[in-house]
Design a protein around this motif. Structure first.
Motif, short mmCIF file in Angstrom:
data_model
loop_
_atom_site.label_atom_id
_atom_site.label_comp_id
_atom_site.label_asym_id
_atom_site.label_seq_id
_atom_site.Cartn_x
_atom_site.Cartn_y
_atom_site.Cartn_z
N SER A 37 64.44 -3.48 -39.04
CA SER A 37 65.33 -4.53 -39.54
C SER A 37 64.94 -5.94 -39.10
O SER A 37 65.27 -6.91 -39.78
CB SER A 37 66.78 -4.25 -39.15
OG SER A 37 66.95 -4.35 -37.75
N CYS A 39 62.16 -7.34 -39.32
CA CYS A 39 61.30 -7.92 -40.35
C CYS A 39 61.88 -7.72 -41.75
O CYS A 39 61.90 -8.65 -42.56
CB CYS A 39 59.91 -7.31 -40.30
SG CYS A 39 59.09 -7.56 -38.72
N HIS A 40 62.33 -6.51 -42.04
CA HIS A 40 62.80 -6.18 -43.38
C HIS A 40 64.26 -6.55 -43.61
O HIS A 40 64.73 -6.53 -44.74
CB HIS A 40 62.60 -4.69 -43.67
CG HIS A 40 61.16 -4.32 -43.72
ND1 HIS A 40 60.34 -4.61 -44.79
CD2 HIS A 40 60.37 -3.70 -42.81
CE1 HIS A 40 59.12 -4.18 -44.54
NE2 HIS A 40 59.11 -3.63 -43.34
N GLY A 41 64.99 -6.91 -42.56
CA GLY A 41 66.38 -7.32 -42.70
C GLY A 41 67.36 -6.16 -42.66
O GLY A 41 66.99 -5.02 -42.93
N ASP A 45 66.08 -6.38 -47.49
CA ASP A 45 65.68 -7.38 -48.47
C ASP A 45 64.47 -8.23 -48.05
O ASP A 45 64.11 -9.18 -48.73
CB ASP A 45 66.85 -8.29 -48.81
CG ASP A 45 67.45 -8.97 -47.59
OD1 ASP A 45 66.88 -8.86 -46.48
OD2 ASP A 45 68.50 -9.62 -47.75
N GLY A 46 63.84 -7.88 -46.93
CA GLY A 46 62.67 -8.62 -46.47
C GLY A 46 62.99 -9.94 -45.79
O GLY A 46 62.11 -10.76 -45.59
N LYS A 47 64.25 -10.14 -45.43
CA LYS A 47 64.67 -11.41 -44.85
C LYS A 47 65.17 -11.24 -43.41
O LYS A 47 66.17 -11.82 -43.02
CB LYS A 47 65.76 -12.04 -45.71
CG LYS A 47 65.28 -12.38 -47.10
CD LYS A 47 66.37 -12.98 -47.95
CE LYS A 47 65.85 -13.25 -49.35
NZ LYS A 47 66.90 -13.70 -50.25
N ALA A 51 60.82 -12.34 -40.27
CA ALA A 51 60.08 -12.34 -41.54
C ALA A 51 59.23 -13.58 -41.74
O ALA A 51 58.13 -13.50 -42.30
CB ALA A 51 61.05 -12.17 -42.70
N ASP A 52 59.68 -14.72 -41.28
CA ASP A 52 58.94 -15.97 -41.49
C ASP A 52 57.61 -16.01 -40.75
O ASP A 52 56.76 -16.83 -41.06
CB ASP A 52 59.79 -17.17 -41.07
CG ASP A 52 60.95 -17.41 -42.02
OD1 ASP A 52 60.88 -16.93 -43.17
OD2 ASP A 52 61.92 -18.06 -41.60
N LYS A 57 54.52 -11.46 -46.43
CA LYS A 57 55.93 -11.29 -46.05
C LYS A 57 56.31 -9.82 -46.08
O LYS A 57 55.73 -9.03 -46.83
CB LYS A 57 56.84 -12.08 -47.01
CG LYS A 57 56.59 -13.57 -46.99
CD LYS A 57 56.95 -14.14 -45.65
CE LYS A 57 56.76 -15.64 -45.63
NZ LYS A 57 56.75 -16.18 -44.30
N ASP A 60 60.44 -6.29 -49.71
CA ASP A 60 61.86 -6.26 -50.10
C ASP A 60 62.12 -4.89 -50.70
O ASP A 60 61.75 -4.60 -51.84
CB ASP A 60 62.14 -7.36 -51.14
CG ASP A 60 63.56 -7.35 -51.63
OD1 ASP A 60 64.36 -6.47 -51.24
OD2 ASP A 60 63.89 -8.25 -52.43
#
Length: 64
Positions: A37, A39-41, A45-47, A51-52, A57, A60
């Motif tokens: 999570s 990195c992937h949120g 969703d990849g957020k 992630a930055d 990236k 998602d």
């Protein structure tokens, strides 16, 4: 209740209750939360918070 509505409703109730009782889902969520999570949120969703810092990236997972 309309019989056409009763069958899908029964299937939905069975699907939800079978997932709720599956300990593998809880274990999988715990692993995702600790290893993925960031990195992937939380929603996949990849957020995630990290992630930055990645190029490319993180994927998602909500887009299929």
């Amino acid at each position: 209740m309309n019989r056409f509505l009763a069958s899908p409703l029964a299937a939905l109730i069975l699907a939800v209750s079978s997932h709720a009782a599956d300990p593998a889902l809880d274990k999988g969520k715990a692993i995702y939360d600790s290893k993925c999570s960031q990195c992937h949120g939380d929603q996949g969703d990849g957020k995630g918070v990290a992630a930055d810092y990645f190029d490319p990236k993180p994927r998602d997972f909500t887009s299929g």
